[in-house]
Scaffold this motif. Structure first.
Motif, PDB file in Angstrom:
ATOM      1  N   ASP A   1      -4.253  16.731  -5.042  1.00  0.00           N
ATOM      2  CA  ASP A   1      -5.667  16.960  -5.353  1.00  0.00           C
ATOM      3  C   ASP A   1      -6.191  16.022  -6.429  1.00  0.00           C
ATOM      4  OD1 ASP A   1      -5.785  18.958  -3.491  1.00  0.00           O
ATOM      5  OD2 ASP A   1      -5.402  20.580  -4.920  1.00  0.00           O
ATOM      6  N   GLU A   2      -5.304  15.438  -7.243  1.00  0.00           N
ATOM      7  CA  GLU A   2      -5.724  14.543  -8.312  1.00  0.00           C
ATOM      8  C   GLU A   2      -5.738  13.072  -7.880  1.00  0.00           C
ATOM      9  OE1 GLU A   2      -6.920  15.235 -11.496  1.00  0.00           O
ATOM     10  OE2 GLU A   2      -7.138  17.166 -10.494  1.00  0.00           O
ATOM     11  N   ILE A   3      -5.513  12.808  -6.604  1.00  0.00           N
ATOM     12  CA  ILE A   3      -5.668  11.455  -6.060  1.00  0.00           C
ATOM     13  C   ILE A   3      -7.037  11.385  -5.391  1.00  0.00           C
ATOM     14  CG2 ILE A   3      -4.784   9.695  -4.497  1.00  0.00           C
ATOM     15  CD1 ILE A   3      -2.037  10.885  -4.747  1.00  0.00           C
ATOM     16  N   PHE A   4      -7.920  10.558  -5.932  1.00  0.00           N
ATOM     17  CA  PHE A   4      -9.256  10.382  -5.376  1.00  0.00           C
ATOM     18  C   PHE A   4      -9.294   9.057  -4.616  1.00  0.00           C
ATOM     19  CE2 PHE A   4      -9.950  13.770  -8.173  1.00  0.00           C
ATOM     20  CZ  PHE A   4     -11.185  14.346  -7.917  1.00  0.00           C
ATOM     21  N   LEU A   5      -9.886   9.087  -3.429  1.00  0.00           N
ATOM     22  CA  LEU A   5      -9.883   7.937  -2.534  1.00  0.00           C
ATOM     23  C   LEU A   5     -11.308   7.490  -2.264  1.00  0.00           C
ATOM     24  CD1 LEU A   5      -8.186   6.059  -0.700  1.00  0.00           C
ATOM     25  CD2 LEU A   5      -8.384   7.794   1.088  1.00  0.00           C
ATOM     26  N   ALA A   6     -11.551   6.178  -2.340  1.00  0.00           N
ATOM     27  CA  ALA A   6     -12.875   5.622  -2.058  1.00  0.00           C
ATOM     28  C   ALA A   6     -12.713   4.320  -1.297  1.00  0.00           C
ATOM     29  CB  ALA A   6     -13.657   5.381  -3.354  1.00  0.00           C
ATOM     30  N   ALA A   7     -13.528   4.123  -0.276  1.00  0.00           N
ATOM     31  CA  ALA A   7     -13.545   2.875   0.490  1.00  0.00           C
ATOM     32  C   ALA A   7     -14.753   2.071   0.048  1.00  0.00           C
ATOM     33  CB  ALA A   7     -13.600   3.167   1.987  1.00  0.00           C
TER      34      ALA A   7
ATOM     35  N   SER B   1       0.831  -1.213   0.000  1.00  0.00           N
ATOM     36  CA  SER B   1       0.000   0.000   0.000  1.00  0.00           C
ATOM     37  C   SER B   1       0.861   1.256   0.000  1.00  0.00           C
ATOM     38  CB  SER B   1      -0.933  -0.013   1.212  1.00  0.00           C
ATOM     39  OG  SER B   1      -1.785  -1.148   1.185  1.00  0.00           O
ATOM     40  N   THR B   2       1.983   1.216   0.695  1.00  0.00           N
ATOM     41  CA  THR B   2       2.891   2.371   0.715  1.00  0.00           C
ATOM     42  C   THR B   2       3.470   2.619  -0.666  1.00  0.00           C
ATOM     43  OG1 THR B   2       3.454   1.870   3.019  1.00  0.00           O
ATOM     44  CG2 THR B   2       4.927   3.338   1.818  1.00  0.00           C
ATOM     45  N   LEU B   3       3.851   1.552  -1.350  1.00  0.00           N
ATOM     46  CA  LEU B   3       4.382   1.697  -2.703  1.00  0.00           C
ATOM     47  C   LEU B   3       3.326   2.256  -3.651  1.00  0.00           C
ATOM     48  CD1 LEU B   3       6.488   1.221  -4.932  1.00  0.00           C
ATOM     49  CD2 LEU B   3       5.671  -1.141  -5.078  1.00  0.00           C
ATOM     50  N   LEU B   4       2.097   1.760  -3.550  1.00  0.00           N
ATOM     51  CA  LEU B   4       1.059   2.204  -4.473  1.00  0.00           C
ATOM     52  C   LEU B   4       0.624   3.642  -4.200  1.00  0.00           C
ATOM     53  CD1 LEU B   4      -1.120  -0.994  -4.903  1.00  0.00           C
ATOM     54  CD2 LEU B   4       0.617  -0.038  -6.418  1.00  0.00           C
ATOM     55  N   LEU B   5       0.702   4.088  -2.957  1.00  0.00           N
ATOM     56  CA  LEU B   5       0.441   5.500  -2.686  1.00  0.00           C
ATOM     57  C   LEU B   5       1.499   6.379  -3.336  1.00  0.00           C
ATOM     58  CD1 LEU B   5      -0.808   5.892   1.007  1.00  0.00           C
ATOM     59  CD2 LEU B   5      -1.950   6.608  -1.084  1.00  0.00           C
ATOM     60  N   GLU B   6       2.743   5.921  -3.322  1.00  0.00           N
ATOM     61  CA  GLU B   6       3.807   6.662  -4.004  1.00  0.00           C
ATOM     62  C   GLU B   6       3.573   6.675  -5.509  1.00  0.00           C
ATOM     63  OE1 GLU B   6       7.285   8.807  -4.682  1.00  0.00           O
ATOM     64  OE2 GLU B   6       6.237   8.416  -2.789  1.00  0.00           O
ATOM     65  N   VAL B   7       3.125   5.536  -6.051  1.00  0.00           N
ATOM     66  CA  VAL B   7       2.817   5.469  -7.482  1.00  0.00           C
ATOM     67  C   VAL B   7       1.665   6.409  -7.825  1.00  0.00           C
ATOM     68  CG1 VAL B   7       1.968   3.952  -9.318  1.00  0.00           C
ATOM     69  CG2 VAL B   7       3.695   3.116  -7.716  1.00  0.00           C
ATOM     70  N   ALA B   8       0.627   6.405  -6.987  1.00  0.00           N
ATOM     71  CA  ALA B   8      -0.511   7.287  -7.234  1.00  0.00           C
ATOM     72  C   ALA B   8      -0.092   8.751  -7.205  1.00  0.00           C
ATOM     73  CB  ALA B   8      -1.604   7.026  -6.193  1.00  0.00           C
TER      74      ALA B   8
ATOM     75  N   GLY C   1     -10.429  -1.644   0.062  1.00  0.00           N
ATOM     76  CA  GLY C   1     -11.442  -2.502   0.646  1.00  0.00           C
ATOM     77  C   GLY C   1     -11.021  -3.066   1.976  1.00  0.00           C
ATOM     78  N   GLU C   2      -9.769  -2.801   2.378  1.00  0.00           N
ATOM     79  CA  GLU C   2      -9.234  -3.344   3.632  1.00  0.00           C
ATOM     80  C   GLU C   2      -9.189  -2.306   4.737  1.00  0.00           C
ATOM     81  OE1 GLU C   2      -5.417  -4.929   2.668  1.00  0.00           O
ATOM     82  OE2 GLU C   2      -6.251  -6.743   1.774  1.00  0.00           O
ATOM     83  N   GLU C   3      -9.042  -1.043   4.376  1.00  0.00           N
ATOM     84  CA  GLU C   3      -8.917   0.022   5.364  1.00  0.00           C
ATOM     85  C   GLU C   3      -9.994   1.069   5.109  1.00  0.00           C
ATOM     86  OE1 GLU C   3      -4.326   0.626   6.281  1.00  0.00           O
ATOM     87  OE2 GLU C   3      -4.733   0.717   4.139  1.00  0.00           O
ATOM     88  N   SER C   4     -10.173   1.937   6.074  1.00  0.00           N
ATOM     89  CA  SER C   4     -11.068   3.063   5.885  1.00  0.00           C
ATOM     90  C   SER C   4     -10.337   4.163   5.125  1.00  0.00           C
ATOM     91  CB  SER C   4     -11.547   3.591   7.237  1.00  0.00           C
ATOM     92  OG  SER C   4     -10.465   4.156   7.962  1.00  0.00           O
ATOM     93  N   ALA C   5     -11.112   5.092   4.582  1.00  0.00           N
ATOM     94  CA  ALA C   5     -10.501   6.203   3.862  1.00  0.00           C
ATOM     95  C   ALA C   5      -9.620   7.038   4.793  1.00  0.00           C
ATOM     96  CB  ALA C   5     -11.580   7.072   3.231  1.00  0.00           C
ATOM     97  N   GLY C   6     -10.007   7.149   6.060  1.00  0.00           N
ATOM     98  CA  GLY C   6      -9.207   7.911   7.009  1.00  0.00           C
ATOM     99  C   GLY C   6      -7.849   7.284   7.271  1.00  0.00           C
ATOM    100  N   GLN C   7      -7.803   5.958   7.342  1.00  0.00           N
ATOM    101  CA  GLN C   7      -6.523   5.290   7.576  1.00  0.00           C
ATOM    102  C   GLN C   7      -5.562   5.503   6.398  1.00  0.00           C
ATOM    103  OE1 GLN C   7      -8.342   1.382   8.306  1.00  0.00           O
ATOM    104  NE2 GLN C   7      -7.397   1.375  10.332  1.00  0.00           N
ATOM    105  N   VAL C   8      -6.097   5.443   5.184  1.00  0.00           N
ATOM    106  CA  VAL C   8      -5.245   5.682   4.013  1.00  0.00           C
ATOM    107  C   VAL C   8      -4.780   7.131   3.988  1.00  0.00           C
ATOM    108  CG1 VAL C   8      -5.135   5.586   1.500  1.00  0.00           C
ATOM    109  CG2 VAL C   8      -6.414   3.849   2.751  1.00  0.00           C
ATOM    110  N   ARG C   9      -5.649   8.045   4.377  1.00  0.00           N
ATOM    111  CA  ARG C   9      -5.277   9.467   4.423  1.00  0.00           C
ATOM    112  C   ARG C   9      -4.150   9.694   5.428  1.00  0.00           C
ATOM    113  NH1 ARG C   9      -6.927  14.990   4.477  1.00  0.00           N
ATOM    114  NH2 ARG C   9      -5.026  16.000   5.264  1.00  0.00           N
TER     115      ARG C   9
END
Length: 454
Positions: free
Chosen positions: A144-150, A103-110, A125-133
């Protein structure tokens, strides 16, 4: 003219691998699992009729290739493994153990994708949006161009794609997604197959690159049905020791580039960073030579990397001496020890042998055989190898040393890091300028050449 009747028949499918058979069997012929074949109900034999083609067939030279050009992700080590970047419409499966840093790698990719290409949709699907934030805050990957959805429903995910219209989709993870049109729990064979098929259809239809996170089993293979790896375009394995900051990204399957490349990353408190020159991470340089160590060079894809093998040989009173290994192939080690004792005349019968690699590197290439043998012989005799010596070669069962591929590339990398001597098999080819070659025909000759016998 007689009509062909449609014959209804029951189908049977393995719950482990998804393999279908015509009748019930106790053991799946594909994955060899017992008691996993289940009846799936009665279905009619399909009849296929000619339909309307979805596109016109054209000569291959007239097919447009611009739509299949790879787009850089902005993460150079990932681009190396992918073969240049993400191809539009490609579906990539990233697998790895829990906590390895997927997940850390993919956040860097995003983040890099949002900076250089465009909008990215990250579905968790594993974490809440707040945890990823919170993780994005810690690693500095807010944009601003990274959109997050749980979401955990594939229908809701496709709805998010329609609403956001991203240029890349990340789904973390595919085992947590489910389809209401298919029976079974999330992560099951039917659910994983249906979810993956739906995401692949969207990817191909819209030219949308999709990255899926996959779980692994306890033996390190991708969890879920084997068909999952066949459906996707690219399979990447993210691995690393939990107690080390080094992470390796290996290409297992790649329809758009080489399938044997390796990318190196370092996991830090503030995120993850690529390591373009990893050779120094796998060496422990000392001012004085120490017994029981040997340096070799392995080739991962097109990249030569230096690795260090360490060995410890101690007397034991146990009737069965221990053979402990870390970072090496245990079966290959047993073969090398047998050859060393039989052909090299190094007594190991009443001694424990411990072998390991430095920096969490895994060395399984046959080219490290000679380094393993010399490290063990050095530890047994308590005589060190020269500190500027690098060892490359495969050991046969009769003790002969065999040439390996890419010796010139390997020794060029070793010379760049200050190694001036190389022990190699015969006919190793041209060596880099300034490298002195020590040639041995067999293991016994190599031991005598380095004076590893008291």
């Amino acid at each position: 003219m007689a009509k062909t009747a449609r014959v209804a028949r029951a189908t049977y499918r393995c719950a482990e691998c998804g393999h279908e058979v015509a009748k019930w069997v106790g053991r799946c012929p594909e994955c060899q699992a017992w008691g996993t074949v289940e009846e799936r109900g009665v279905s009619a034999a399909p009849r296929f009729l000619a339909g309307t083609p979805s596109s016109e067939a054209r000569p291959i030279a007239q097919v447009d290739i611009e739509s299949a050009r790879a787009v850089s992700t902005g993460v150079l080590e990932l681009d190396r493994v992918l073969g240049g970047g993400l191809v539009p419409g490609a579906v990539v499966l990233l697998a790895g153990e829990p906590g390895v840093g997927k997940s850390t790698l993919l956040l860097e990719v995003a983040h890099q994708w949002a900076l250089s290409v465009g909008r990215c949709l990250y579905v968790t699907g594993e974490e809440s949006a707040g945890q990823v934030r919170l993780r994005a805050d810690r690693t500095g990957n807010l944009h601003d161009e990274i959109f997050l959805a749980a979401e955990s429903d594939i229908s809701a995910v496709l709805g998010q794609v329609d609403a956001v219209k991203p240029s890349m989709l990340i789904v973390d993870s595919v085992q947590t997604m489910s389809s209401p049109a298919v029976d079974g729990a999330p992560g099951g064979v039917s659910q994983v197959r249906a979810v993956t098929a739906g995401l692949i259809a969207v990817a191909k239809e819209r030219g949308l690159p999709v990255v899926l996170v996959g779980h692994v089993t306890k033996d390190g293979s991708v969890a879920g049905p084997r068909v999952l790896e066949h459906l996707v375009d690219v399979v990447l394995q993210f691995e690393g020791d939990r107690h080390s900051t080094l992470r390796l990204l290996r290409g297992v399957k790649n329809r758009f580039g080489p399938a044997d490349e390796v990318g190196c990353f370092e996991l830090r408190d503030d995120g993850i960073a690529g390591v373009p020159d990893p050779s120094g991470l796998f060496l422990h340089r000392r001012d004085q030579a120490v017994s029981g160590t040997a340096v070799t060079v392995v080739v991962e894809g097109k990249r030569p990397m230096l690795g260090e093998v360490q060995a410890l040989v101690t007397p034991t009173a146990l009737p069965a001496p221990r053979r402990a290994v870390s970072g090496l192939d245990s079966a290959r080690l047993a073969m090398v020890l047998a050859v060393l004792e039989k052909r090299g005349r190094v007594g190991l019968g009443n001694k424990d042998v411990f072998t390991a690699t430095v920096g969490g590197m895994r060395l399984v290439e046959p080219a490290v055989d000679l380094a393993v043998a010399l490290a063990v012989a050095s530890a047994a005799s308590d005589l060190p190898l020269p500190h500027d010596l690098v060892v490359v070669g495969e050991v046969g069962l009769s003790g002969e040393l065999r040439r390996v591929n890419g010796v010139g590339r390997r020794l060029t990398e070793a010379a760049r890091l200050g190694f001036t001597k190389a022990l190699v098999p015969p006919d190793a080819g041209p060596l880099p300028q300034g490298t002195r070659a020590l040639v041995a025909n067999d293991l016994h000759e190599a031991l005598n050449l380095l004076k590893l016998k008291k």
